[in-house]
Structure formats: C-alpha cells, structure tokens
Write an enzyme that holds these catalytic residues in place. Sequence first.
Site, PDB file in Angstrom:
ATOM      1  N   ALA A  61       0.892  -1.754  -0.048  1.00 50.70           N
ATOM      2  CA  ALA A  61      -0.035  -0.232   0.364  1.00 50.70           C
ATOM      3  C   ALA A  61       1.036   0.827   0.356  1.00 50.70           C
ATOM      4  CB  ALA A  61      -0.936  -0.149   1.359  1.00 50.70           C
ATOM      5  N   GLY A 101       0.209  -5.398   1.081  1.00 52.24           N
ATOM      6  CA  GLY A 101      -0.612  -5.429  -0.244  1.00 52.24           C
ATOM      7  C   GLY A 101      -0.475  -5.950  -1.090  1.00 52.24           C
ATOM      8  N   GLU A 104      -0.117  -9.745  -0.606  1.00 50.80           N
ATOM      9  CA  GLU A 104      -2.289  -9.523  -0.795  1.00 50.80           C
ATOM     10  C   GLU A 104      -2.777  -9.688  -2.399  1.00 50.80           C
ATOM     11  OE1 GLU A 104      -2.488  -6.651   2.368  1.00 50.80           O
ATOM     12  OE2 GLU A 104      -2.643  -8.638   3.428  1.00 50.80           O
ATOM     13  N   GLU A 124       4.503  -5.542   7.254  1.00 48.70           N
ATOM     14  CA  GLU A 124       3.188  -4.528   7.992  1.00 48.70           C
ATOM     15  C   GLU A 124       3.979  -4.428   9.832  1.00 48.70           C
ATOM     16  OE1 GLU A 124       2.313  -7.105   5.816  1.00 48.70           O
ATOM     17  OE2 GLU A 124       1.067  -5.643   4.251  1.00 48.70           O
TER      18      GLU A 124
END
Length: 237
Positions: A61, A101, A104, A124
């Site tokens: 992200a 992310g 992911e 994270e």
Amino acid sequence: MAEFTRLQNCLALIRLRNPPVNAISTTVARGIKESLQKAITDDTVKAIVICGADGIFCAGADIREFKVHKTFDIQLGDIVDEIQRNKKPVVAAIQKLALGGGLELALGCHYRIAHAEAQVGFPEVTLGILPGARGTQLLPRLVGVPAALDLIISGRHISANEALKLGIIDKIVNSDPIEESIKFAQRISGQSSQELQMTSDMVADKSSALGPPKGYTSKATIEFFFYLTVPGLCCGM
Ligand SMILES: CC(C)(COP(=O)(O)OP(=O)(O)OC[C@H]1O[C@@H](n2cnc3c(N)ncnc32)[C@H](O)[C@@H]1OP(=O)(O)O)[C@@H](O)C(=O)NCCC(=O)NCCSC(=O)C[C@@H](O)CCCCCCCCCCCCC(=O)O
C-alpha cells in the site's frame, strides 16, 4: 494508475504504475478494479496477467496516503476477493518485490511466477499494522499457520527460492517473469472454459473446507497486533 492492455491470444495485461515502487494508492486500486472489470466483461479475454511497471511488482500500500486519509473509499481486500472469485485465471508476474498489499494482490491471483531474484514479505508489522487485505487468511492457507505467523510477525523479506519452497510462489524464472506469465496464461487459456470453471469451483470448495475467514475483521487479532507492535503497549514498556 493501472494500465490495461488487451494482448493478442485472448489475454489481458494489467500493469501497476506508481513510481518509484508501484505502491497501491487509491488511484492504483481504482485502476486495478476498472481494469479487472474490463477483462472480466470482455468475452474474448480468457486469462489475465498482473504485473508492475519498471521492473518491480509492488511494495505494498502507498504509505504516503496513510498520512492523508483515515478511511478509504476503495478496499484492496475487495479487489483481492474479486480476483479470487474470477473464473478467468489470473497470473501474477513478480519482478523484484511483492511486499505487503502487493503480496496480498499476488496471493489473490491463481498463479504466481517470480524472477529468481525477487523477494516477498509482509513488512506491515514494522508499521504497527497487519496485512489488512486478506494476507492473514490467504498466506496460512498456502503455507500453514506456523510458517505464516513467522512471516507476518517477523516482517522479514524472503527470497523467491524460499517462497517457492514454502508454496507462496508457483514457479521461479531467470528470464522475464512477465513474458513467462504471458506464455503460461496463454497455455492455460487454451483449456475449455468448462474445465476452468470446474477447476476454479473445486479450488473454492477446497479452500472453504479450511473454514470461514474469521480473521478478516477480527477485532481481537487487530488488537493483538497493535499490542505487539505499538511501542509502549507491549510488556508495560
Ligand atoms: C520497498 C523497499 C524495500 C525499497 O527499499 P530501497 O532501500 O531500495 O529504497 P528506499 O527505501 O529508499 O525506497 C525507495 C523509494 O520508495 C518509496 N517507498 C517504498 N515503499 C513505499 C510504499 N509502500 N509506499 C510509498 N512509497 C514507498 C520510499 O519512500 C522511497 O521514496 P523516495 O521518494 O524517498 O525515493 C523499502 O522502501 C521498503 O521496505 N518499503 C516499505 C514497504 C512496506 O512497508 N510495505 C507495506 C505497506 S503497508 C501495506 O501494504 C498494507 C496492506 O496490508 C494493505 C492494507 C490496506 C490498506 C491500504 C490503504 C492504502 C490505499 C490503497 C487503497 C486500498 C484501501 C484499503 O484496502 O483499505
């Protein structure tokens, strides 16, 4: 942004572009969602490849946006779900990094092909958050709970080779993973849509046998991670 290209041979390519590390900003997330819609609704597209621009898949992200927004009107987790549910096979072509992310997003894909020098991981924890876009559900389903916990709690990056051994990556290449993914997608898109549908349903059945994804919004899990990672909360420090 995310660029949509309709390739020859019934394929679509979605390329993340957000220098310097193709981080997933709200604009990139919207671009992925719109590109997926185009690929899904185009009956001539039989398989999809997702990659990053400029030799890097995605570092997660866009942490620059964390300072600006408290909430987001588009959820990366919903995009990951949409990819997983998609009946057309989706291949992630991983160059250099798939972190947070970005990993992911790749885990939502049906196949992952990485360059031998690529690295993957869930950093994270170093930011005081947890993989919030299905990583805590998808990783244990691939590698088992102990190995997933180790990666999520340590935040360490692992090599493509280790990721292959664990089962996170399906194939390592020394050549261009985007080209390899296109070739692979082309090969599997040659199968009949009925076969693909059956396979996709069987995989969905198999993963649902692992139990419902309780951790998606588990408050206890989130609190546990904040306790572990936010300075001053853990061990009465
Ligand atoms: C990537 C690195 C390993 C590179 O290291 P290196 O030493 O080569 O270089 P630098 O450290 O100098 O970095 C170069 C350059 O890149 C910038 N940068 C690096 N990472 C990011 C990033 N993630 N976002 C933005 N910019 C980044 C860095 O600042 C440098 O820039 P400069 O201008 O100074 O040259 C190393 O940098 C590294 O380890 N980076 C951190 C990677 C990381 O922590 N990734 C995880 C991010 S958190 C995450 O992914 C959470 C997910 O689980 C998803 C959670 C969902 C919520 C996300 C909300 C965001 C909005 C998206 C919309 C979706 C909304 C939703 O789903 O809720």
